[in-house]
Design a protein around this motif. Sequence first.
Motif, PDB file in Angstrom:
ATOM      1  N   ILE A 152       0.839  -1.204   0.000  1.00  0.00           N
ATOM      2  CA  ILE A 152       0.000   0.000   0.000  1.00  0.00           C
ATOM      3  C   ILE A 152       0.869   1.248   0.000  1.00  0.00           C
ATOM      4  N   GLU A 153       1.936   1.238   0.811  1.00  0.00           N
ATOM      5  CA  GLU A 153       2.851   2.389   0.875  1.00  0.00           C
ATOM      6  C   GLU A 153       3.550   2.629  -0.466  1.00  0.00           C
ATOM      7  N   ALA A 154       3.757   1.543  -1.222  1.00  0.00           N
ATOM      8  CA  ALA A 154       4.470   1.654  -2.504  1.00  0.00           C
ATOM      9  C   ALA A 154       3.535   1.898  -3.681  1.00  0.00           C
ATOM     10  N   SER A 155       2.220   1.899  -3.444  1.00  0.00           N
ATOM     11  CA  SER A 155       1.256   1.941  -4.554  1.00  0.00           C
ATOM     12  C   SER A 155       1.229   3.273  -5.287  1.00  0.00           C
ATOM     13  N   HIS A 156       1.856   4.318  -4.718  1.00  0.00           N
ATOM     14  CA  HIS A 156       1.923   5.618  -5.405  1.00  0.00           C
ATOM     15  C   HIS A 156       3.240   5.772  -6.163  1.00  0.00           C
ATOM     16  N   LEU A 157       4.067   4.724  -6.161  1.00  0.00           N
ATOM     17  CA  LEU A 157       5.383   4.780  -6.793  1.00  0.00           C
ATOM     18  C   LEU A 157       5.379   4.110  -8.167  1.00  0.00           C
ATOM     19  N   PRO A 158       6.402   4.393  -9.006  1.00  0.00           N
ATOM     20  CA  PRO A 158       6.506   3.710 -10.313  1.00  0.00           C
ATOM     21  C   PRO A 158       7.007   2.279 -10.134  1.00  0.00           C
ATOM     22  N   LEU A 159       6.130   1.416  -9.620  1.00  0.00           N
ATOM     23  CA  LEU A 159       6.518   0.058  -9.226  1.00  0.00           C
ATOM     24  C   LEU A 159       5.380  -0.919  -9.443  1.00  0.00           C
ATOM     25  N   SER A 160       5.714  -2.093  -9.997  1.00  0.00           N
ATOM     26  CA  SER A 160       4.791  -3.229 -10.062  1.00  0.00           C
ATOM     27  C   SER A 160       5.462  -4.424  -9.385  1.00  0.00           C
ATOM     28  N   ILE A 161       4.655  -5.261  -8.746  1.00  0.00           N
ATOM     29  CA  ILE A 161       5.174  -6.438  -8.055  1.00  0.00           C
ATOM     30  C   ILE A 161       4.523  -7.679  -8.663  1.00  0.00           C
ATOM     31  N   ILE A 162       5.348  -8.596  -9.128  1.00  0.00           N
ATOM     32  CA  ILE A 162       4.867  -9.874  -9.653  1.00  0.00           C
ATOM     33  C   ILE A 162       5.249 -10.959  -8.657  1.00  0.00           C
ATOM     34  N   ILE A 163       4.271 -11.733  -8.228  1.00  0.00           N
ATOM     35  CA  ILE A 163       4.547 -12.850  -7.320  1.00  0.00           C
ATOM     36  C   ILE A 163       4.252 -14.141  -8.064  1.00  0.00           C
ATOM     37  N   VAL A 164       5.268 -14.993  -8.180  1.00  0.00           N
ATOM     38  CA  VAL A 164       5.091 -16.301  -8.817  1.00  0.00           C
ATOM     39  C   VAL A 164       5.149 -17.367  -7.730  1.00  0.00           C
ATOM     40  N   GLY A 165       4.074 -18.127  -7.603  1.00  0.00           N
ATOM     41  CA  GLY A 165       4.009 -19.192  -6.605  1.00  0.00           C
ATOM     42  C   GLY A 165       4.441 -20.516  -7.198  1.00  0.00           C
ATOM     43  N   VAL A 166       5.473 -21.140  -6.603  1.00  0.00           N
ATOM     44  CA  VAL A 166       5.943 -22.446  -7.059  1.00  0.00           C
ATOM     45  C   VAL A 166       5.518 -23.512  -6.057  1.00  0.00           C
ATOM     46  N   GLY A 167       5.455 -24.776  -6.521  1.00  0.00           N
ATOM     47  CA  GLY A 167       5.054 -25.863  -5.630  1.00  0.00           C
ATOM     48  C   GLY A 167       3.552 -25.994  -5.552  1.00  0.00           C
ATOM     49  N   ASN A 168       3.089 -26.727  -4.524  1.00  0.00           N
ATOM     50  CA  ASN A 168       1.673 -27.080  -4.424  1.00  0.00           C
ATOM     51  C   ASN A 168       0.991 -26.536  -3.180  1.00  0.00           C
TER      52      ASN A 168
ATOM     53  N   LYS B 201       3.655 -14.832 -20.511  1.00  0.00           N
ATOM     54  CA  LYS B 201       2.534 -13.986 -20.932  1.00  0.00           C
ATOM     55  C   LYS B 201       1.637 -13.639 -19.747  1.00  0.00           C
ATOM     56  N   GLU B 202       1.338 -14.650 -18.920  1.00  0.00           N
ATOM     57  CA  GLU B 202       0.470 -14.431 -17.766  1.00  0.00           C
ATOM     58  C   GLU B 202       1.149 -13.545 -16.720  1.00  0.00           C
ATOM     59  N   VAL B 203       2.437 -13.808 -16.481  1.00  0.00           N
ATOM     60  CA  VAL B 203       3.189 -13.072 -15.465  1.00  0.00           C
ATOM     61  C   VAL B 203       3.269 -11.586 -15.810  1.00  0.00           C
ATOM     62  N   LEU B 204       3.460 -11.291 -17.098  1.00  0.00           N
ATOM     63  CA  LEU B 204       3.674  -9.903 -17.513  1.00  0.00           C
ATOM     64  C   LEU B 204       2.399  -9.216 -18.004  1.00  0.00           C
ATOM     65  N   ALA B 205       1.262  -9.909 -17.901  1.00  0.00           N
ATOM     66  CA  ALA B 205       0.015  -9.418 -18.496  1.00  0.00           C
ATOM     67  C   ALA B 205      -0.404  -8.043 -17.990  1.00  0.00           C
ATOM     68  N   GLU B 206      -0.204  -7.764 -16.711  1.00  0.00           N
ATOM     69  CA  GLU B 206      -0.724  -6.526 -16.135  1.00  0.00           C
ATOM     70  C   GLU B 206       0.291  -5.378 -16.115  1.00  0.00           C
ATOM     71  N   ILE B 207       1.544  -5.658 -16.474  1.00  0.00           N
ATOM     72  CA  ILE B 207       2.578  -4.619 -16.393  1.00  0.00           C
ATOM     73  C   ILE B 207       2.249  -3.401 -17.271  1.00  0.00           C
ATOM     74  N   PRO B 208       1.874  -3.591 -18.563  1.00  0.00           N
ATOM     75  CA  PRO B 208       1.552  -2.403 -19.371  1.00  0.00           C
ATOM     76  C   PRO B 208       0.438  -1.548 -18.764  1.00  0.00           C
ATOM     77  N   THR B 209      -0.630  -2.194 -18.299  1.00  0.00           N
ATOM     78  CA  THR B 209      -1.753  -1.453 -17.710  1.00  0.00           C
ATOM     79  C   THR B 209      -1.334  -0.732 -16.443  1.00  0.00           C
ATOM     80  N   GLN B 210      -0.528  -1.412 -15.618  1.00  0.00           N
ATOM     81  CA  GLN B 210      -0.090  -0.790 -14.363  1.00  0.00           C
ATOM     82  C   GLN B 210       0.845   0.388 -14.620  1.00  0.00           C
TER      83      GLN B 210
ATOM     84  N   ILE C 156      -0.992  -2.824  -7.828  1.00  0.00           N
ATOM     85  CA  ILE C 156       0.368  -2.971  -8.361  1.00  0.00           C
ATOM     86  C   ILE C 156       0.864  -4.419  -8.303  1.00  0.00           C
ATOM     87  N   VAL C 157       0.000  -5.356  -7.906  1.00  0.00           N
ATOM     88  CA  VAL C 157       0.427  -6.747  -7.725  1.00  0.00           C
ATOM     89  C   VAL C 157      -0.235  -7.671  -8.742  1.00  0.00           C
ATOM     90  N   GLN C 158       0.570  -8.578  -9.285  1.00  0.00           N
ATOM     91  CA  GLN C 158       0.063  -9.649 -10.150  1.00  0.00           C
ATOM     92  C   GLN C 158       0.559 -10.971  -9.571  1.00  0.00           C
TER      93      GLN C 158
END
Length: 320
Positions: A216-232, A282-291, A259-261
Amino acid sequence: IGEFHTSVRRLRKGPNNDNTYDVINKEKQKKKGNKYNNSGTVTLDSIKVEIVPSFLDYIKGGTQVNFTLAVDFTGSNGNPNQPSSLHYRDPTGRPNQYQTAIQSVGEIIQDYDSDKMFPALGFGARIPPDGQVSHEFFLTLDPKNPYCNGLDAVMAAYFNSLYNVQLYGPTNFSPVIRHVAQFADAYQMDPTNYFVLLIITDGIITDFEETKRSIIEASHLPLSIIIVGVGNEDFEAMDELDSDDSLLRSGSLVAKRDIVQFVEMRKFVQSNGQWSKQLLAKEVLAEIPTQLLSYMKSKGFKPPNPAPDDNLQTFRPSGH
């Protein structure tokens, strides 16, 4: 009342006799025939044409996308010497899930970063020389040389840490988010740089509320966060961070924008057991242009050095 037809080209000529229109009601026209002239007129008083830049307009204009990697080295990933480990060091050279995620995303995003010098971080491990637990260490294990020159160097640094740290815990995201947010903070009033943090993790976040606050503190900054979950693991909590339907909240704090995908690796296993790298990337980077566009719009930033209108060349990242 009725309708009339025009074009943008005609409207752009501005207020003149050519931009006064008869409003026609088809039903009345049928009934009255030749006696019908119109149901009123519409006259153009003024026009303002606003060109909305695209993601590629910013890239062509010189905006750099700065990619930072953060890798989960917590003990829940399993012993790297065991095939069941998500960090498995396979003697055949077959990539583990962390390598696959780094390569799939890195191969695409590196083309948007001209210097290809990537900071690569780790968290949740005991690190040399004294075995202290760290939630924010460089994969090179050399604070004087935090950057990796290209994707091959990122992979080399990943293995450097994998062979030299002890997987431990807990799983804290907020330190690496705040680390990258410090750099993004320096470019709040400058459209030349945008930051992307890729976090690869195997499960439940220990400092979940603190992570929410740091996002939330970073949501006004030029930043996007991608979280990739591995495993089960059950990644249900991650969907709360990827707030597509409503802005992220923590107590009275509300994010300025999304700012999170979040993406689950296991959704990209093909029938032959191999990973679909293209679909994952493709899925990981899908929201970067919009963000990126939502950030630039919120600040009123135009592309740094916009290409001239007659420049019809299309930006093409090398090799992709």
